[in-house]
Each structure stands twice: as C-alpha cells, then as structure tokens.
Design a protein around this motif. Structure first.
Motif, PDB file in Angstrom:
ATOM      1  N   UNK A  41       0.829  -1.211   0.000  1.00  0.00           N
ATOM      2  CA  UNK A  41       0.000   0.000   0.000  1.00  0.00           C
ATOM      3  C   UNK A  41       0.860   1.256   0.000  1.00  0.00           C
ATOM      4  N   UNK A  42       2.059   1.157   0.581  1.00  0.00           N
ATOM      5  CA  UNK A  42       2.975   2.306   0.613  1.00  0.00           C
ATOM      6  C   UNK A  42       3.789   2.424  -0.668  1.00  0.00           C
ATOM      7  N   UNK A  43       3.549   1.550  -1.648  1.00  0.00           N
ATOM      8  CA  UNK A  43       4.222   1.656  -2.930  1.00  0.00           C
ATOM      9  C   UNK A  43       5.379   0.703  -3.130  1.00  0.00           C
ATOM     10  N   UNK A  44       5.650  -0.174  -2.145  1.00  0.00           N
ATOM     11  CA  UNK A  44       6.720  -1.150  -2.305  1.00  0.00           C
ATOM     12  C   UNK A  44       6.292  -2.212  -3.318  1.00  0.00           C
ATOM     13  N   UNK A  45       7.262  -2.768  -4.036  1.00  0.00           N
ATOM     14  CA  UNK A  45       6.966  -3.774  -5.047  1.00  0.00           C
ATOM     15  C   UNK A  45       7.824  -5.018  -4.813  1.00  0.00           C
ATOM     16  N   UNK A  46       7.295  -6.141  -5.272  1.00  0.00           N
ATOM     17  CA  UNK A  46       8.054  -7.390  -5.157  1.00  0.00           C
ATOM     18  C   UNK A  46       9.139  -7.414  -6.212  1.00  0.00           C
ATOM     19  N   UNK A  47      10.389  -7.650  -5.791  1.00  0.00           N
ATOM     20  CA  UNK A  47      11.523  -7.685  -6.712  1.00  0.00           C
ATOM     21  C   UNK A  47      12.184  -9.053  -6.737  1.00  0.00           C
ATOM     22  N   UNK A  48      11.540 -10.046  -6.120  1.00  0.00           N
ATOM     23  CA  UNK A  48      12.052 -11.414  -6.128  1.00  0.00           C
ATOM     24  C   UNK A  48      11.267 -12.242  -7.139  1.00  0.00           C
ATOM     25  N   UNK A  49      11.719 -13.454  -7.350  1.00  0.00           N
ATOM     26  CA  UNK A  49      11.066 -14.378  -8.275  1.00  0.00           C
ATOM     27  C   UNK A  49       9.638 -14.656  -7.801  1.00  0.00           C
ATOM     28  N   UNK A  50       8.611 -14.365  -8.601  1.00  0.00           N
ATOM     29  CA  UNK A  50       7.228 -14.582  -8.163  1.00  0.00           C
ATOM     30  C   UNK A  50       6.912 -16.030  -7.820  1.00  0.00           C
ATOM     31  N   UNK A  51       7.678 -16.988  -8.365  1.00  0.00           N
ATOM     32  CA  UNK A  51       7.423 -18.394  -8.113  1.00  0.00           C
ATOM     33  C   UNK A  51       8.256 -18.951  -6.956  1.00  0.00           C
ATOM     34  N   UNK A  52       9.039 -18.096  -6.327  1.00  0.00           N
ATOM     35  CA  UNK A  52       9.872 -18.527  -5.199  1.00  0.00           C
ATOM     36  C   UNK A  52       9.141 -18.286  -3.885  1.00  0.00           C
ATOM     37  N   UNK A  53       9.328 -19.165  -2.881  1.00  0.00           N
ATOM     38  CA  UNK A  53       8.731 -18.896  -1.567  1.00  0.00           C
ATOM     39  C   UNK A  53       9.356 -17.700  -0.870  1.00  0.00           C
ATOM     40  N   UNK A  54      10.542 -17.311  -1.312  1.00  0.00           N
ATOM     41  CA  UNK A  54      11.186 -16.110  -0.765  1.00  0.00           C
ATOM     42  C   UNK A  54      10.518 -14.874  -1.348  1.00  0.00           C
ATOM     43  N   UNK A  55      10.280 -13.878  -0.498  1.00  0.00           N
ATOM     44  CA  UNK A  55       9.682 -12.618  -0.934  1.00  0.00           C
ATOM     45  C   UNK A  55      10.671 -11.490  -0.625  1.00  0.00           C
ATOM     46  N   UNK A  56      10.956 -10.663  -1.607  1.00  0.00           N
ATOM     47  CA  UNK A  56      11.739  -9.450  -1.397  1.00  0.00           C
ATOM     48  C   UNK A  56      10.902  -8.271  -1.875  1.00  0.00           C
ATOM     49  N   UNK A  57      10.625  -7.348  -0.962  1.00  0.00           N
ATOM     50  CA  UNK A  57       9.893  -6.132  -1.294  1.00  0.00           C
ATOM     51  C   UNK A  57      10.858  -4.955  -1.250  1.00  0.00           C
ATOM     52  N   UNK A  58      10.740  -4.075  -2.230  1.00  0.00           N
ATOM     53  CA  UNK A  58      11.652  -2.940  -2.357  1.00  0.00           C
ATOM     54  C   UNK A  58      10.846  -1.649  -2.383  1.00  0.00           C
ATOM     55  N   UNK A  59      11.330  -0.650  -1.656  1.00  0.00           N
ATOM     56  CA  UNK A  59      10.637   0.634  -1.582  1.00  0.00           C
ATOM     57  C   UNK A  59      10.690   1.358  -2.923  1.00  0.00           C
ATOM     58  N   UNK A  60       9.804   2.331  -3.149  1.00  0.00           N
ATOM     59  CA  UNK A  60       9.797   3.043  -4.437  1.00  0.00           C
ATOM     60  C   UNK A  60      11.123   3.711  -4.780  1.00  0.00           C
ATOM     61  N   UNK A  61      11.852   4.187  -3.771  1.00  0.00           N
ATOM     62  CA  UNK A  61      13.147   4.826  -4.032  1.00  0.00           C
ATOM     63  C   UNK A  61      14.299   3.825  -4.045  1.00  0.00           C
ATOM     64  N   UNK A  62      13.980   2.526  -3.843  1.00  0.00           N
ATOM     65  CA  UNK A  62      14.954   1.433  -3.892  1.00  0.00           C
ATOM     66  C   UNK A  62      16.018   1.531  -2.809  1.00  0.00           C
ATOM     67  N   UNK A  63      15.706   2.240  -1.742  1.00  0.00           N
ATOM     68  CA  UNK A  63      16.666   2.377  -0.641  1.00  0.00           C
ATOM     69  C   UNK A  63      16.403   1.399   0.496  1.00  0.00           C
ATOM     70  N   UNK A  64      15.241   0.764   0.477  1.00  0.00           N
ATOM     71  CA  UNK A  64      14.879  -0.178   1.539  1.00  0.00           C
ATOM     72  C   UNK A  64      14.440  -1.498   0.912  1.00  0.00           C
TER      73      UNK A  64
END
Length: 271
Positions: A41-64
């Motif tokens: 909701x704050x604009x973070x997007x998933x940047x990991x493999x969608x088919x992987x059980x691992x989830x990586x979310x990255x902030x809009x400015x890519x700093x977090x």
C-alpha cells in the motif's frame, strides 16, 4: 493491492475461530500479509522471483529492502536492509516466530516522518509494566522477553538493540524462542516503534489451532468477525498507510524555485 488479494485475506480471517491472545511476544507469527500488504500500500513492489517462496519487497526509491525467507538456514526469517541518503546503511533481522502484527509497528513507521522528540524505549516499557532491571535492559513480568541495549561488547561492534523471547528458566536465560536484532545505525524511532507494538497490552487475534510461540500464551475466545468486517478493517488500514506514504513523499520532494515576477512589456509613461 488487487481485489483477489484482498478477498483472499478476508477469506482466511473470516472463517476461522478467533482467540484474543496474550502476551504479544508469545502470540506466534500470525499472518505475514499484515506486513507485506502494508508495504504494498505504501508503494513497495516485489523484486524477487514470483514463483519462489522467498519474498523481497523494495521501496519506491529502492533504498529499503525487506526479505522474507521461510527456507532460511538461520533463525532469521525477516531481514530489513536500508541505504538511506545522507545516513549510514543499517540492517535489522527478526526470527521465525516474531508476530507479524508487531513487526508492522516498524514497517508502518518506515513510511512516516520521524518524531520530533527523541524516543525513550525504557520509558515506553516502564509505562507498559515491564521491569527495568539495569540502565540498559528490561524484562517482561514473566521474564520471557528481554529488551537490551548491548553496550559492553568484546567483538568491537558498536552498541545496538537486541530483543529476545526465551523459555522460562529461573535466574538465567532459557532457550531462545525468537529474536529481533537491530544494528547500531538503525534509527532509534524505528526500534521504538517495534518495542511499542511489542509491549502493547492489547491482545493479538489468532485462530484456533494457529501456531503460537509458546504453550503458555493465554487465549480467550472472541466474537468472530464477518467477512465484510475483516475486509473493511484491512482496507481502512491500507488506505491510511497509502495516504501516509503519499504525504511523506510530498515532504521529501525538493522545493521548487518560486517563479520570478512577470515583466511588463508596456513601455513606461513619458513625463
């Protein structure tokens, strides 16, 4: 957030038999979507493999970057890395059984401006009834959760915050149930946001047969919410986070230079 994702969240919580569960540090992991939906909701997007059980979310400015890895070989399933502008990079990690509803205290604070006052974690814990046993540490009343500012370190590292929930063991720390660790550069207001959510006496809601962190957690039956109530409460929280994130981004935008006054093209009157 898509309608399908929201409906799936509501379906999970509307059809279970709920229990108010205390203390929070023994409530178990709960639903990780409290964290991931809030960041989306704050604009973070998933940047990991969608088919992987691992989830990586990255902030809009890519700093977090927030990583959730249920296959982690270590006891840390959640990892948060930050590279903020004009400040030291920092890192925090959280064990498998950290309640997601507590972790949201920190992740929600990431989208808000820091408070004007310097936070005082031990004052927060004292108000919540915890025992301040030394200037740098505090215990929950049952002795199972310990918050410590580690300062006397022989490995050359800087003072940093460490939180640990352990099995009860009179006079000593028992086996670890879960931990949270923040490096020395983690902003103090984010640590305080996590601790405030942890020490809040309000119960967390868990479903029947849902995993808790310890068998001594106290559970009392509560009234089951309707599907609409679950969906409305969740979307209201997400809308508040979305509005907070937008306001924070507006504050971070550089101020624009005021336009120069318009120059008249009319010739001056001759006297």
């Amino acid at each position: 957030m898509s309608e399908r994702q929201l409906e799936a969240f509501a379906a999970t919580h509307a059809w279970r038999i709920p229990f108010d569960t205390t203390p929070r540090y023994l409530a178990g992991p709960g639903d990780g979507r409290h964290v991931t939906h809030g960041l989306a909701a704050a604009g973070w997007t998933r940047t990991s493999d969608p088919l992987s059980p691992e989830i990586v979310l990255t902030s809009p400015d890519r700093r977090y970057h927030l990583q959730f890895d249920p296959q982690s070989a270590t006891s840390a399933w959640w990892r948060l890395r930050a590279e903020p502008p004009g400040a030291k990079a920092w890192y925090a990690e959280f064990g498998e059984l950290v309640p997601a509803d507590v972790l949201t205290g920190l992740t929600d604070a990431l989208t808000a401006p820091p408070p004007s006052e310097q936070p005082n974690l031990f004052r927060t814990l004292g108000w919540a009834g915890w025992v301040i046993d030394t200037p740098n540490s505090a215990f929950s009343l049952d002795g199972m959760c310990h918050v410590e500012l580690r300062t006397d370190l022989g490995d050359g590292s800087m003072p940093h915050w460490h939180i640990e929930t352990t099995e009860p063991a009179p006079g000593i720390l028992g086996a670890r149930i879960w931990h949270a660790s923040f490096d020395e550069h983690t902003p103090a207001h984010l640590v305080e946001a996590f601790v405030s959510a942890l020490a809040d006496p309000a119960p967390l809601q868990r479903g029947m047969y849902e995993r808790t962190a310890h068998h001594s957690a106290v559970q009392k039956p509560s009234r089951p919410p309707t599907r609409r109530q679950v969906l409305d409460a969740h979307t209201t929280r997400l809308e508040a986070i979305r509005a907070q994130a937008r306001a924070a981004r507006r504050r971070q935008q550089p101020a624009t230079t005021a336009p120069a006054p318009a120059t008249s093209t009319t010739a001056p009157l001759r006297r």
